[in-house]
Design a protein around this motif. Sequence first.
Motif, PDB file in Angstrom:
ATOM      1  N   GLU A  11      24.505  31.994  73.578  1.00 30.29           N
ATOM      2  CA  GLU A  11      24.885  31.479  75.256  1.00 30.29           C
ATOM      3  C   GLU A  11      23.313  29.749  74.933  1.00 30.29           C
ATOM      4  O   GLU A  11      23.244  28.893  74.687  1.00 30.29           O
ATOM      5  CB  GLU A  11      24.487  32.208  76.308  1.00 30.29           C
ATOM      6  CG  GLU A  11      26.588  32.733  76.448  1.00 30.29           C
ATOM      7  CD  GLU A  11      26.433  33.370  77.516  1.00 30.29           C
ATOM      8  OE1 GLU A  11      25.348  33.592  78.497  1.00 30.29           O
ATOM      9  OE2 GLU A  11      27.854  33.513  78.210  1.00 30.29           O
ATOM     10  N   CYS A  23      25.282  27.539  79.210  1.00 30.26           N
ATOM     11  CA  CYS A  23      27.089  27.078  78.401  1.00 30.26           C
ATOM     12  C   CYS A  23      26.982  29.379  78.759  1.00 30.26           C
ATOM     13  O   CYS A  23      26.195  30.335  78.915  1.00 30.26           O
ATOM     14  CB  CYS A  23      26.380  27.989  76.944  1.00 30.26           C
ATOM     15  SG  CYS A  23      27.337  28.938  76.118  1.00 30.26           S
ATOM     16  N   SER A  28      29.657  32.151  77.368  1.00 35.19           N
ATOM     17  CA  SER A  28      30.290  32.558  76.516  1.00 35.19           C
ATOM     18  C   SER A  28      31.877  33.278  76.469  1.00 35.19           C
ATOM     19  O   SER A  28      31.546  33.879  77.504  1.00 35.19           O
ATOM     20  CB  SER A  28      29.623  33.417  75.176  1.00 35.19           C
ATOM     21  OG  SER A  28      30.228  33.503  74.295  1.00 35.19           O
ATOM     22  N   ALA A  62      38.195  30.618  77.279  1.00 36.00           N
ATOM     23  CA  ALA A  62      37.241  29.715  78.171  1.00 36.00           C
ATOM     24  C   ALA A  62      37.682  28.684  78.926  1.00 36.00           C
ATOM     25  O   ALA A  62      37.727  28.307  80.252  1.00 36.00           O
ATOM     26  CB  ALA A  62      36.543  28.941  77.474  1.00 36.00           C
ATOM     27  N   ASP A 112      35.116  28.153  69.857  1.00 40.88           N
ATOM     28  CA  ASP A 112      34.480  28.747  68.584  1.00 40.88           C
ATOM     29  C   ASP A 112      34.351  29.628  67.562  1.00 40.88           C
ATOM     30  O   ASP A 112      34.068  29.448  66.107  1.00 40.88           O
ATOM     31  CB  ASP A 112      33.306  29.383  69.225  1.00 40.88           C
ATOM     32  CG  ASP A 112      32.311  28.969  70.703  1.00 40.88           C
ATOM     33  OD1 ASP A 112      32.974  27.158  70.743  1.00 40.88           O
ATOM     34  OD2 ASP A 112      31.781  29.133  71.215  1.00 40.88           O
ATOM     35  N   HIS A 126      33.528  28.889  74.327  1.00 40.34           N
ATOM     36  CA  HIS A 126      32.927  28.651  75.591  1.00 40.34           C
ATOM     37  C   HIS A 126      32.986  27.578  76.457  1.00 40.34           C
ATOM     38  O   HIS A 126      33.843  27.063  76.286  1.00 40.34           O
ATOM     39  CB  HIS A 126      31.044  28.853  74.767  1.00 40.34           C
ATOM     40  CG  HIS A 126      31.050  27.119  74.369  1.00 40.34           C
ATOM     41  ND1 HIS A 126      31.679  26.898  72.986  1.00 40.34           N
ATOM     42  CD2 HIS A 126      30.193  26.208  75.134  1.00 40.34           C
ATOM     43  CE1 HIS A 126      30.482  25.629  72.522  1.00 40.34           C
ATOM     44  NE2 HIS A 126      30.410  24.705  73.683  1.00 40.34           N
ATOM     45  N   SER A 157      30.544  25.262  78.779  1.00 45.63           N
ATOM     46  CA  SER A 157      29.001  24.408  79.068  1.00 45.63           C
ATOM     47  C   SER A 157      29.134  23.863  79.958  1.00 45.63           C
ATOM     48  O   SER A 157      30.111  22.490  80.359  1.00 45.63           O
ATOM     49  CB  SER A 157      28.134  23.809  77.683  1.00 45.63           C
ATOM     50  OG  SER A 157      27.978  24.657  77.110  1.00 45.63           O
ATOM     51  N   THR A 160      34.409  38.345  79.097  1.00 49.78           N
ATOM     52  CA  THR A 160      32.608  38.410  78.444  1.00 49.78           C
ATOM     53  C   THR A 160      33.661  38.761  77.146  1.00 49.78           C
ATOM     54  O   THR A 160      34.236  39.694  77.069  1.00 49.78           O
ATOM     55  CB  THR A 160      32.515  39.306  79.164  1.00 49.78           C
ATOM     56  OG1 THR A 160      32.772  39.082  80.571  1.00 49.78           O
ATOM     57  CG2 THR A 160      30.843  39.043  78.358  1.00 49.78           C
TER      58      THR A 160
END
Length: 375
Positions: free
Chosen positions: A60, A71, A73, A80, A198, A212, A214, A234
Amino acid sequence: MSWGDGTRSVRAGEGPAVPGAPLRPSPVFAGPFHLGSLPPRTGGADAYARTEQPSLRDFEAAVGELDGGRCLSFATGMAAITAAVLACTGSGDRVVLPSDGYYTTRLLAAEELERFGIAVDLVATPEIGEFAAGGGLDDVRLVVLETPSNPRLDVCDIAAVARAARAAGALVAVDNTTATPLGQRPLELGAHMTVGSDTKALTGHSDLLLGHVSVADEDLYARVKGFRDRTGSTPGPFEAWLGHRSMSTLDLRLARQAANAAAVAEVLAGSPAVTGVRWPWRASDPSFGLASRQMLRPNGVVSAELADEDAVARLLAATRLWTAATSFGGVHSTVDRRAQWGADAVGPGFVRFSCGIEDTADLVEDLSVALAALD
Ligand SMILES: *Cc1c(COP(=O)(O)O)cnc(C)c1O
């Protein structure tokens, strides 16, 4: 002087060197951690890996630095996006989503959000600027942009939509998956959140799922983190560690993928078997002007139209290097006929070419031979 993309890909998020420590931290596989006499959740030590753990923090820190924010994750890109939307909305709120973006995001709206009383407006990426400028965001809580959109690669003006949204009191989240954090920094353009799968180019080796969010704002960070920790999306430490390891080469991979895309777009455009070639960095592309102003660098995704399903099948039968697979942004060059998923409003021969990191000359030669087989 600020560092270039290659340096940042390797060094983002790194703390000061500690003698005797490995250059890259190893994954820490733990659910619970020793508490000792520390009261839990004082920030002094890790307690339980659903909310914090060292491998996640390393990943992150790196992604957040590239994004220019903090960030969080997630186990997948969809986790996300779900967190970005649900952490900031409630029953009775209106959300604007792209009608031409990632299909599962639209399914999320139709099958889940509406069930919870969240109203969804779908607006196409090329039309969202006008929609926002014309007061379309007035009673909207959150607008989600996807630029370049997947799979058609249309773009919209993030800064202009963010200005209109802020004036209307709406939040803006940008799905930045196609661009990657090196290719576009939505937070600097005024967005409240930048979201990514990602799974795609950021990690880029087709061997994991990750996502993620941010954010630039501490309150929003706490909101999204709370949502993630309570709903439990998570990622595990192995994925976070592998993601961190993989992103070190993002600059190199993107450079090769973009060089391959530039060449492949020309080969496709020169073939009588192909129409509607899209790559936002081709000077003749409808996205070119805005993409070159708003984005920082190109990537390797090209879309184009073949005659029909049979033409795509014949292309795949004639190629050795272009692999039939969905997803994109990986080291392998792949071809995905989007209509087979029954998802996007595209023709039966619409194809997304994801350029990998093979040699340009090999990809061009192989694709040219395969296209010639369609004559
Ligand atoms: C793949 C993708 C997602 C979803 O990500 P997953 O990691 O597959 O959950 C979201 N948005 C875009 C633009 C994508 O390409």
